[in-house]
Design an enzyme around this catalytic site. Structure first.
Site, PDB file in Angstrom:
ATOM      1  NE  ARG A  50      -8.664  -1.848 -10.066  1.00  0.00           N
ATOM      2  CZ  ARG A  50      -7.588  -2.117  -9.348  1.00  0.00           C
ATOM      3  NH1 ARG A  50      -6.643  -2.895  -9.862  1.00  0.00           N
ATOM      4  NH2 ARG A  50      -7.435  -1.589  -8.160  1.00  0.00           N
TER       5      ARG A  50
ATOM      6  CG  HIS B  80      -1.824   1.124   1.369  1.00  0.00           C
ATOM      7  ND1 HIS B  80      -1.488   2.222   2.102  1.00  0.00           N
ATOM      8  CD2 HIS B  80      -3.042   1.373   0.829  1.00  0.00           C
ATOM      9  CE1 HIS B  80      -2.474   3.102   2.035  1.00  0.00           C
ATOM     10  NE2 HIS B  80      -3.430   2.609   1.266  1.00  0.00           N
TER      11      HIS B  80
ATOM     12  N   GLY C 277      -2.414  -6.880 -15.239  1.00  0.00           N
ATOM     13  CA  GLY C 277      -2.105  -6.346 -13.906  1.00  0.00           C
ATOM     14  C   GLY C 277      -1.019  -7.224 -13.312  1.00  0.00           C
ATOM     15  CB  THR C 278       2.572  -7.347 -14.008  1.00  0.00           C
ATOM     16  OG1 THR C 278       2.715  -5.926 -13.965  1.00  0.00           O
ATOM     17  CG2 THR C 278       2.471  -7.814 -15.443  1.00  0.00           C
ATOM     18  CG  ASN C 279       1.178  -4.432  -9.231  1.00  0.00           C
ATOM     19  OD1 ASN C 279       2.285  -4.395  -9.747  1.00  0.00           O
ATOM     20  ND2 ASN C 279       0.421  -3.364  -9.082  1.00  0.00           N
ATOM     21  CG  ASP C 280      -3.510  -8.665  -7.643  1.00  0.00           C
ATOM     22  OD1 ASP C 280      -3.241  -9.171  -6.541  1.00  0.00           O
ATOM     23  OD2 ASP C 280      -4.178  -7.626  -7.780  1.00  0.00           O
TER      24      ASP C 280
ATOM     25  NE  ARG D 108      -3.903   0.171  -8.329  1.00  0.00           N
ATOM     26  CZ  ARG D 108      -2.669   0.378  -8.782  1.00  0.00           C
ATOM     27  NH1 ARG D 108      -2.254   1.587  -9.068  1.00  0.00           N
ATOM     28  NH2 ARG D 108      -1.840  -0.640  -8.947  1.00  0.00           N
TER      29      ARG D 108
ATOM     30  CD  GLU E  82      -6.025  -7.684 -11.293  1.00  0.00           C
ATOM     31  OE1 GLU E  82      -5.060  -7.106 -10.787  1.00  0.00           O
ATOM     32  OE2 GLU E  82      -7.184  -7.243 -11.260  1.00  0.00           O
TER      33      GLU E  82
ATOM     34  CB  CYS F  83      -2.241  -1.220 -15.927  1.00  0.00           C
ATOM     35  SG  CYS F  83      -3.280  -2.559 -15.334  1.00  0.00           S
TER      36      CYS F  83
HETATM   37  C1  PEP Z   1      -2.146  -5.210 -10.541  1.00  0.00           C
HETATM   38  O1  PEP Z   1      -2.574  -6.127  -9.858  1.00  0.00           O
HETATM   39  O2  PEP Z   1      -1.150  -5.311 -11.273  1.00  0.00           O
HETATM   40  C2  PEP Z   1      -2.796  -3.906 -10.525  1.00  0.00           C
HETATM   41  C3  PEP Z   1      -2.396  -2.951 -11.328  1.00  0.00           C
HETATM   42  O3  PEP Z   1      -3.815  -3.718  -9.640  1.00  0.00           O
HETATM   43  P1  PEP Z   1      -3.633  -3.445  -8.075  1.00  0.00           P
HETATM   44  O4  PEP Z   1      -2.213  -3.083  -7.840  1.00  0.00           O
HETATM   45  O5  PEP Z   1      -4.593  -2.373  -7.759  1.00  0.00           O
HETATM   46  O6  PEP Z   1      -4.018  -4.755  -7.478  1.00  0.00           O
HETATM   47 MG    MG Z   2      -4.511  -6.060  -9.026  1.00  0.00          MG
END
Ligand code: PEP
Ligand code: MG
Length: 854
Positions: free
Chosen positions: A589, A426, A737-740, A533, A716, A802
């Protein structure tokens, strides 16, 4: 044509000599260029890599032949010439050839004191670096006739031989020692760390000494024509006058200013003609070598010699300014100016930085989550940060980790430090969005919230109110107030980026959640918003409560009431975003609130919510417990919320469409993009699409206005990537969404990985933190599969990334190769992404040109 001839023999550096960087090193090539420019370079002989390698292996160089180029009684220097100046090399040796006889002659021409000092320094350097004698015996003696005699005696005692008198022998031994020093393990490791190949060669330069001392105007110096820190055109450097004339004899060397200066005499006044020559040489180097060079020179009895010229070492901001100035003056093309600026260097210009010239008292290092630096007083609470801001006092917000409640505090703080967390936690995501320096995962710092203090490794305690410096670029926390450099978002910065846009062939959008983010994105010329977001629009305290009311609603009626309050807020937000982006695409989103980020964490929060909902605290606590999840990142998130409680996404769709109509009536034509998060099954998309289409029809009818929109899916989960073929049949775009996707591919918690990431990286389990650097082997394969299957089903499918990786040059290269349409990243990374994308396109072009001409 022979490409890089490796001449085994030494060669005098003349305009026509066959000297190449690949065989003789950069310095040899540079000196040849200076000679071609007619600069007064003393006679120079270059030994190629092959010759130096042979010397290191025991081959005896033909020293007599080398010295023959320098006439009788030669005095020469030896300098290293690796292929790349950054690869180092052994230190320069001066005055080879100096012996008793030459010492006598020098005493006559230059005076006894000067001759003694020169000979002493040579004996010391030779003893330490060539004969490898104990430096303690030779270092640090003040020059005098007695000191010289003592050094010669010490040399003889230690080696059982008199100090070598034969210049050829001195040269042979010095060349051998320098050649061997290059082969040493430490030198090898050091240069390999700077990117040198294992077999990197060393060239050596033998040059006639230009002593820089004499009876007339004499001295030595270095001159630069730009400021190395700011890049502004100005003369800097130093000059040491060593005039041995009658007046100056007793005074010894004198430091002179280069240009006129009220504080003292200058070379410009002392020798205006020579000063003008130096300016001419600088200008010649700039226009013909196409670079800002720093010139090392000597003056002997009024005769100027240029010994060497190197690229002025420079900060990132100076590098950008120089590149733009050279292109504006027509010295280099815009394409070359763009290529000369490293994309990563831009973040140094966007934010304040710790001044590299100052000292650093590092308390702890963590993950460099958001670049820039800030000095401020420690505060442990968001309320404290806000109070600080109200007093106009910069502060650093220190938290174990941050939650939505901390947003206000983050806005008020100058920087954020968290003990836990990783690149996509976060604090990191929000700080990057705000352009706030941030260090996370600073696990080496003991955080004692009860005692309200931080304890460093070395036991130092820092309390609330103590001043620290946060270096988000380096991921470090420094004690006290470090000296800072201001950001440099000036005209040159914008000019270079506008040139970059002329070359780039992949789109760059920004992840922007709020009007402030969108303004930053627009100011950095993002082509649109690639990810808004929407749940982040509710992080502000007064709005968070409405969002919580909606999440906590136990019945459809309660939820409808909360949604009725959210709708106008959302509509106003979207109108604001659309206005700021002025027709550029905006990808919204639908809600993806991981519940743990939205549940109150404190009794105070629970009480506030009880008040807002007008319910007993016990009921709210029970409901919070009922909603709590063991694994919230894999729980009731994203589209799952939309499937289970359809009215939430319906409200959002309505707000988007009503906003579209509202701005359309004012002439801002928008085709909003609606993105569904955390999809794993095609049926989820079908359900949501049907409902959104029906809301669109309702709004069209009710408002009597038409509009278009595009629906897309955020890929994601690994399953969404694998099933991209089915999904693409229902949507216009896929955004990865490459974070998840990284979290789920590795099974690695994005909020907790910071704790062990450094151990994993240092032991080579992961080459890099995969939340920071896209894992091309695993996650990347999912991207390729998703892209291929998606485009296979729908060739006009728009593809993008993203996740936080979207701003990394390496990920941009990967996505560009995979045929993506755009990347989207935090607003402050947009400039870096634009430049990195231009580099990729230009390098491809250069590669093509090279192929055509070969
Ligand atoms: C992700 O998951 O890559 C993403 C961009 O969404 P968030 O970071 O909000 O989960
Ligand atoms: Mg995500």
């Amino acid at each position: 044509m022979q490409k890089h001839p490796e001449f085994a023999e030494h060669a005098e550096v003349t305009p026509a000599a066959r000297i190449a960087t690949a065989s003789h090193g950069w310095r040899a090539k540079c000196l040849q260029r200076l000679i071609r420019l007619d600069l007064p370079v003393p006679r120079t002989v270059a030994l190629p890599f092959a010759a130096v390698r042979a010397i290191a292996a025991g081959h005896r160089p033909d020293a007599a032949a080398i010295l023959a180029a320098f006439g009788p009684g030669p005095l020469v220097s030896i300098r290293p010439s690796p292929e790349n100046p950054d690869w180092g090399g052994p230190g320069t040796m001066l005055n080879i050839g100096l012996n008793d006889e030459r010492h006598r002659q020098l005493a006559e021409t230059h005076g006894q004191a000067a001759a003694d000092a020169l000979y002493l320094r040579f004996v010391q350097a030779y003893a330490i670096h060539v004969a490898r004698l104990d430096p303690d015996m030779f270092d640090g003696t003040e020059p005098s006739a007695e000191a010289l005699r003592a050094a010669l005696r010490a040399y003889e005692q230690e080696t059982d031989e008199p100090f070598p008198q034969d210049p050829a022998l001195q040269l042979t031994q010095a060349l051998r020692s320098m050649a061997r020093a290059w082969e040493g393990t430490t030198a090898r490791l050091l240069r390999q760390a700077k990117g040198a190949p294992a077999d990197a060669g060393l060239g050596l330069i033998v040059q006639a000494m230009a002593l820089g001392m004499g009876l007339g105007v004499s001295g030595s110096g270095v001159i630069q024509f730009v400021d190395p820190v700011t890049g502004t055109r100005q003369i800097t450097g130093r000059y040491l006058s060593q005039s041995l004339g009658r007046d100056a004899l007793d005074k010894g060397p004198d430091t002179l200013y280069l240009t006129r200066d009220p504080r003292g005499p200058s070379l410009e006044e002392h020798a205006p003609g020579l000063f003008a020559d130096l300016l001419r040489y600088g200008a010649a180097c700039r226009s013909r070598l196409r670079e800002e060079m720093q010139i090392e020179f000597t003056i002997e009895n009024g005769a100027l010699s240029v010994l060497d010229a190197v690229r002025v070492p420079r900060s990132s901001r100076a590098g950008l300014k120089v590149a733009v100035a050279l292109a504006e003056d027509g010295v280099i093309g815009r394409d070359e100016a763009v290529l000369r600026v490293e994309p990563r260097a831009l973040s140094e210009l966007l934010h304040p930085q710790v001044d590299p010239r100052g000292g650093r008292d590092v308390l702890v290092t963590g993950i460099a989550a958001s670049p820039g630096a800030a000095v401020g007083r420690i505060t442990f609470s968001s309320a404290g940060a806000q109070a600080s801001a109200a007093r106009g006092e910069p502060c650093i917000l220190v938290r174990r980790e941050t939650a939505p409640e901390d947003i206000r505090g983050m806005h008020a703080a100058a920087g954020v430090l968290t003990e836990r967390g990783g690149m996509t936690s976060h604090a990191a995501v929000i700080a990057r969005g705000l352009g706030l320096p941030c260090v996370v995962g600073a696990a080496g710092l003991r955080f004692d919230p009860r005692d309200r203090c931080l304890i460093a490794h070395d036991g130092r305690k820092f309390r609330e109110g103590d001043i620290i410096t946060l270096d988000g670029t380096a991921g470090a926390v420094l004690a006290g107030e470090a000296a800072m450099l201001a950001p440099a978002l000036d005209g040159d910065f914008r000019k270079l980026l506008s040139w970059a846009d002329e070359f780039r062939d992949i789109g760059v959008r920004a992840n922007a959640d709020t009007p402030a983010d969108a303004e930053t994105a627009r100011d950095f010329s993002a082509e649109g918003i690639g990810l808004c977001r929407t749940e982040h629009m509710f992080f502000e305290t007064d709005r968070l409560i409405v969002m919580r009311e909606m999440i906590f609603a136990g019945s459809a009626t309660d939820r409808a009431a909360a949604l009725d309050r959210l709708l106008p807020m959302q509509r106003a937000d979207f109108i604001h975003l659309f206005d700021i982006m002025a027709g550029r695409p905006v990808c919204i989103r639908l809600f993806d609130p991981p519940l743990h980020e939205f549940l109150p964490h404190t009794r105070e929060g629970l009480r506030e919510l009880a008040e807002a909902l007008d319910r007993p605290l016990s009921e709210i606590t029970r409901r919070a417990e009922a909603l709590a999840e063991f694994n919230p990142m894999l729980g009731m998130r994203g589209v799952r919320l939309g499937v289970v409680l359809p009215e939430i996404y319906e409200m959002q769709a309505r707000a988007i469409f009503e906003a579209t109509i509202a701005v359309g009536r004012r002439g801002v034509i928008v085709v909003p993009e609606i993105m569904i998060p955390l999809v794993s099954a095609v049926r989820e998309v079908e359900l949501i699409k049907t409902r959104i289409d029906s809301i669109a029809a309702q709004v069209r009818t009710k408002r009597g206005a038409d509009f278009a929109y595009r629906l897309g899916v955020m890929v994601e989960t690994p399953r969404a990537a694998l099933r991209a073929g089915d999904i693409a049949q229902h949507v216009a775009f896929l955004s990865f969404g490459t974070n998840d996707l990284t979290q789920m591919t590795y099974g690695l918690s994005r909020d907790d990985a910071g704790r062990f990431m450094s151990a994993y990286v240092s032991q080579g389990v992961f080459p890099e933190d995969p939340f920071h650097m896209l894992d091309v082997d695993g996650v990347g394969e999912l991207l390729l599969i998703g892209a291929e299957r998606g485009r296979g089903a729908r060739p006009d499918l728009t593809l993008s990334i993203c996740g936080e990786h979207g701003g990394n040059p390496e990920s941009i290269a990967f996505c560009r190769r995979a045929g993506f349409d755009y990347v989207s990243c935090s607003p402050y990374r947009v400039p870096l992404a634009r430049l990195a994308a231009a580099h990729l396109a230009l390098r491809d072009r250069l590669g093509d040109t090279a192929k055509e001409t070969s």
